[in-house]
Design a protein around this motif. Structure first.
Motif, PDB file in Angstrom:
ATOM      1  N   ASP A 171      49.921 -30.742   6.577  1.00  0.00           N
ATOM      2  CA  ASP A 171      50.421 -29.686   6.836  1.00  0.00           C
ATOM      3  C   ASP A 171      51.710 -29.282   6.115  1.00  0.00           C
ATOM      4  OD1 ASP A 171      52.156 -31.808   6.579  1.00  0.00           O
ATOM      5  OD2 ASP A 171      52.983 -32.288   9.172  1.00  0.00           O
ATOM      6  N   ILE A 224      53.061 -26.794   2.741  1.00  0.00           N
ATOM      7  CA  ILE A 224      52.634 -25.564   1.781  1.00  0.00           C
ATOM      8  C   ILE A 224      52.891 -26.297   0.200  1.00  0.00           C
ATOM      9  CG2 ILE A 224      52.388 -23.725   1.760  1.00  0.00           C
ATOM     10  CD1 ILE A 224      52.215 -23.492   4.467  1.00  0.00           C
ATOM     11  N   THR A 247      47.843 -22.740  -1.476  1.00  0.00           N
ATOM     12  CA  THR A 247      47.879 -22.215  -2.017  1.00  0.00           C
ATOM     13  C   THR A 247      47.562 -21.336  -2.806  1.00  0.00           C
ATOM     14  OG1 THR A 247      49.119 -21.489   0.492  1.00  0.00           O
ATOM     15  CG2 THR A 247      49.022 -19.823  -0.942  1.00  0.00           C
ATOM     16  N   THR A 288      42.246 -25.836   3.215  1.00  0.00           N
ATOM     17  CA  THR A 288      43.581 -25.588   3.937  1.00  0.00           C
ATOM     18  C   THR A 288      44.191 -25.962   4.431  1.00  0.00           C
ATOM     19  OG1 THR A 288      43.094 -22.960   2.187  1.00  0.00           O
ATOM     20  CG2 THR A 288      44.951 -23.367   4.209  1.00  0.00           C
ATOM     21  N   ASN A 310      47.352 -22.805   7.724  1.00  0.00           N
ATOM     22  CA  ASN A 310      48.245 -22.419   6.752  1.00  0.00           C
ATOM     23  C   ASN A 310      47.356 -20.804   6.880  1.00  0.00           C
ATOM     24  OD1 ASN A 310      49.054 -21.069   4.386  1.00  0.00           O
ATOM     25  ND2 ASN A 310      48.521 -22.746   3.362  1.00  0.00           N
TER      26      ASN A 310
END
Length: 656
Positions: free
Chosen positions: A489, A491, A513, A540, A544
């Motif tokens: 969790d 990013i 990302t 992913t 997100n």
């Protein structure tokens, strides 16, 4: 990571970085993904971080190169590291006011002292180099305000900005000296191999002197310095074997009614001085020489000057000692005004090899908790090593210095069978704010020569945030490039531009990302006529919105038509909250792409993932029920900016 894949068929081995990149060029890929024609230069110049002139001779002047990098913000730390017996690169952040007034900071051998940005200052203090000191670089500092009000001559004090006695190999570069009691820079008592370049000498009486000896030993280069509102010694050079002054700007020294005798350059004693292409404006006695000295002047411009303009003797020819760039005298005022003194883009550059033997040793020299940029300049060559940039060493730039990215290769050959997937990576980046440019990263493990359970062999793994790859090549087979984050969790963001990525199975994968823009992605054939592999395997986090974006790029392949997947959803350890998000848009697809390009993985259906395309083209592009297409409205919210912005507004693409 564990993959479900078809049995590998025999395939070619023994590829080299040059061979693969040559193949890419032969495909006529145009501007997308090409290596740059030009690369940063380390030649003598305004932005070189290597000493030039006399300081570059007889072994050169490298300062603290090879030592640890430290950042100091107070007098105690500056004094500690400057006087240490070991080599150090000492970055001065902010203003340090010396106590007591006029206090010395003793600088020992093998030191670089460099201001951070334009804010590094030593106030009311002196850098002092004692006899025998050698190999010192002082750059990008402001040294100011040790003058005593009303004591214009300072004969009863000895508060210099920098003072050196009987030293050798010193480079004083891009500093600002202002309002100092006695000399701003004193080079004394047979000091040798000194270069003074791109400094600002301002608001002083006795500015820059050399001598205090009857011997004729000193060799000094003085170039591209500003002398403004400085009365005497600009410089005064006594008994130097060779003094080369070029492209200096002397101005505003004439002050009608001032009782102080003002002058510019003075060749004293038995000095041999050469002055070239300098500019003198409003200067009394711009250059003069004792009858025992020699002074050759050529190419300088004089505006509103009075007094002595002495020229006699043959002096010497500087090019017999070193090469240098001579700027036109007419350009000197603007050039020196702009480029002299501290510059925000002068930082710390660590050279591999030279300063450090390996890329990893240069990384190790960067201080923990690093807060300002450090560039590791990697010379052309092949570096067979593993490199790890830990989380506590942010703000590092890895910069290849060759003409092309294929000139500088970091490579190793560990498969996952010997170290796990992470342990196989040639390069790992756990730190934030890391950039790599003009380099090739490779894992050249030869799958064809081994039968292993664990053929994954990463060229690169990242877990840090705000990572940039520009004009970079990633070479490998299975799992070439992993862009990840520290945990599900969290990013992390990665931006890849104008680069090249190759592989066969899941060779772009992870949960970060990740934006890949204007790049070439090469899907390697495994020799199969049914399934040659998978380009992406995103994991992913379901919280997100943005996973992988491949945009304005070109996918190429030598695999047979209809044998390559665009991707499959990776759920590490069966994690249900890892829901792949991949968008491929405005990208050319080859015939090797399957008509149904997304597929299941480890029991998870691709249809539950977030796989889409938008306006792709080429022989492998199609719009069918098995190829979800993003709408135009959705596409406006799935741009490079939206993927990368985050809460901090990161926009690495904005520099282009």
């Amino acid at each position: 990571m564990t993959h479900l894949r078809s049995k590998r068929l025999p395939r070619f081995a023994g590829r080299t970085a040059a061979a693969v990149l040559g193949l890419v060029a032969a495909l006529g890929l145009g501007a997308i993904g090409e290596a740059k024609a030009d690369a940063p230069s380390d030649s003598v110049g305004r932005w070189s971080d290597r000493a030039h002139g006399f300081a570059s001779l007889a072994g050169g002047t490298t300062g603290g190169a090879g030592g640890k990098v430290v950042t100091v913000t107070d007098q105690a730390a500056l004094a500690k590291y400057a006087a240490a017996p070991e080599p150090y690169v000492i970055r001065v952040q902010g203003a340090i006011t010396a106590q007591p007034f006029g206090a010395n900071i003793t600088v020992a051998s093998d030191k670089t002292i460099v201001g951070v940005g334009t804010g590094g200052e030593l106030v009311q203090g002196e850098f002092h180099l004692e006899p025998g000191t050698h190999n010192v670089v002082i750059r990008n500092m402001t040294i100011r305000d040790s003058a005593i009000e009303g004591n214009w001559d300072c004969k009863d004090t000895d508060f210099d900005g920098i003072q050196m006695d009987s030293v050798h190999h010193v480079w004083v570069d891009h500093n600002r000296f202002s309002n100092i009691c006695d000399g701003q820079l004193d080079v004394r008592k047979d000091s040798e191999y000194v270069t003074v370049s791109y400094n600002r000498f301002e608001n002083n009486n006795k500015t820059f002197g050399l001598g205090w000896t009857t011997n004729v030993r000193t060799q000094i280069t003085v170039d591209h310095n500003l002398f403004a509102h400085t009365k005497q010694r600009n410089p005064s050079i006594d008994n130097a074997a060779y003094a080369h002054l070029y492209n200096n700007y002397l101005t505003a020294q004439t002050d009608p009614g001032d009782p102080v005798w003002t002058y510019g350059n003075w060749s004293r004693g038995r000095t041999k001085m050469v002055i070239e292409n300098s500019y003198y404006r409003d200067v009394q006695h711009p250059y003069q020489a004792d009858t025992t000295a020699e002074l050759v002047q050529r190419g300088s411009i004089l505006k509103n000057t009075t007094g002595r303009h002495d020229e006699w003797g043959a002096a010497f020819e500087p090019r017999d000692f070193y090469d240098y760039r001579l700027d036109p005298a007419a350009a000197v005022p603007a050039l020196v005004t702009r480029f002299s003194g501290p510059q925000k883009n002068i930082g710390v550059t660590l050279h591999v090899p030279g300063d450090y033997p390996t890329v990893q040793s240069a990384v190790d020299a960067v201080p923990d908790g690093n807060a300002v940029p450090v560039t590791i300049a990697v010379a052309p060559g092949t570096y067979r090593e593993k490199v790890f940039i830990p989380a506590n060493k942010p703000h590092i730039a890895l910069q290849g210095t060759g003409r092309d990215r294929s000139d500088t290769v970091v490579v190793f050959d560990t498969p996952a069978a010997y170290g796990g997937s992470t342990g196989s990576a040639t390069v790992r980046i756990a730190a934030n704010d890391v950039t790599a440019r003009n380099l090739t990263f490779s894992n050249d493990f030869d799958e064809a020569a081994h039968e292993l359970n664990g053929e994954q062999a990463l060229a690169m793994k990242t877990t840090g945030d705000r990572i940039v790859f520009e004009d970079v090549a990633f070479l490998g087979n299975q799992d070439t490039l992993m862009t990840d984050s520290p945990k599900l969790d969290v990013i992390s963001r990665v931006y890849v531009r104008d680069s090249y990525i190759e592989g066969d199975v899941d060779f772009i994968y992870g949960r970060a990302t990740t934006v890949i823009e204007r790049s070439v992605i090469r899907a390697l054939s495994r020799g199969s006529y049914s399934n040659n592999g998978y380009i992406t395997a995103a994991s992913t986090w379901t919280g997100n919105l943005y996973g992988f974006l491949i945009t304005d790029s070109k996918i190429v392949s030598d695999a047979p038509a209809g044998t390559f997947h665009l991707g499959r959803p990776w759920h590490p350890g069966g994690e249900p909250a890892a829901v792949a998000q991949v968008l491929i848009r405005n990208t050319e697809l080859p015939a090797a792409i399957k008509s149904s390009p997304w597929t299941d993985m480890s029991g998870f259906s691709w249809k539950d993932a977030r796989f889409t395309e938008y306006r792709n083209f080429g022989p492998g592009a199609a719009v069918t029920g098995d190829r979800p297409q993003m709408s135009a409205d959705q596409a406006r919210e799935h741009t490079v900016a939206e993927y990368l912005r985050g809460a901090d507004g990161w926009a690495p693409y904005a520099r282009h």
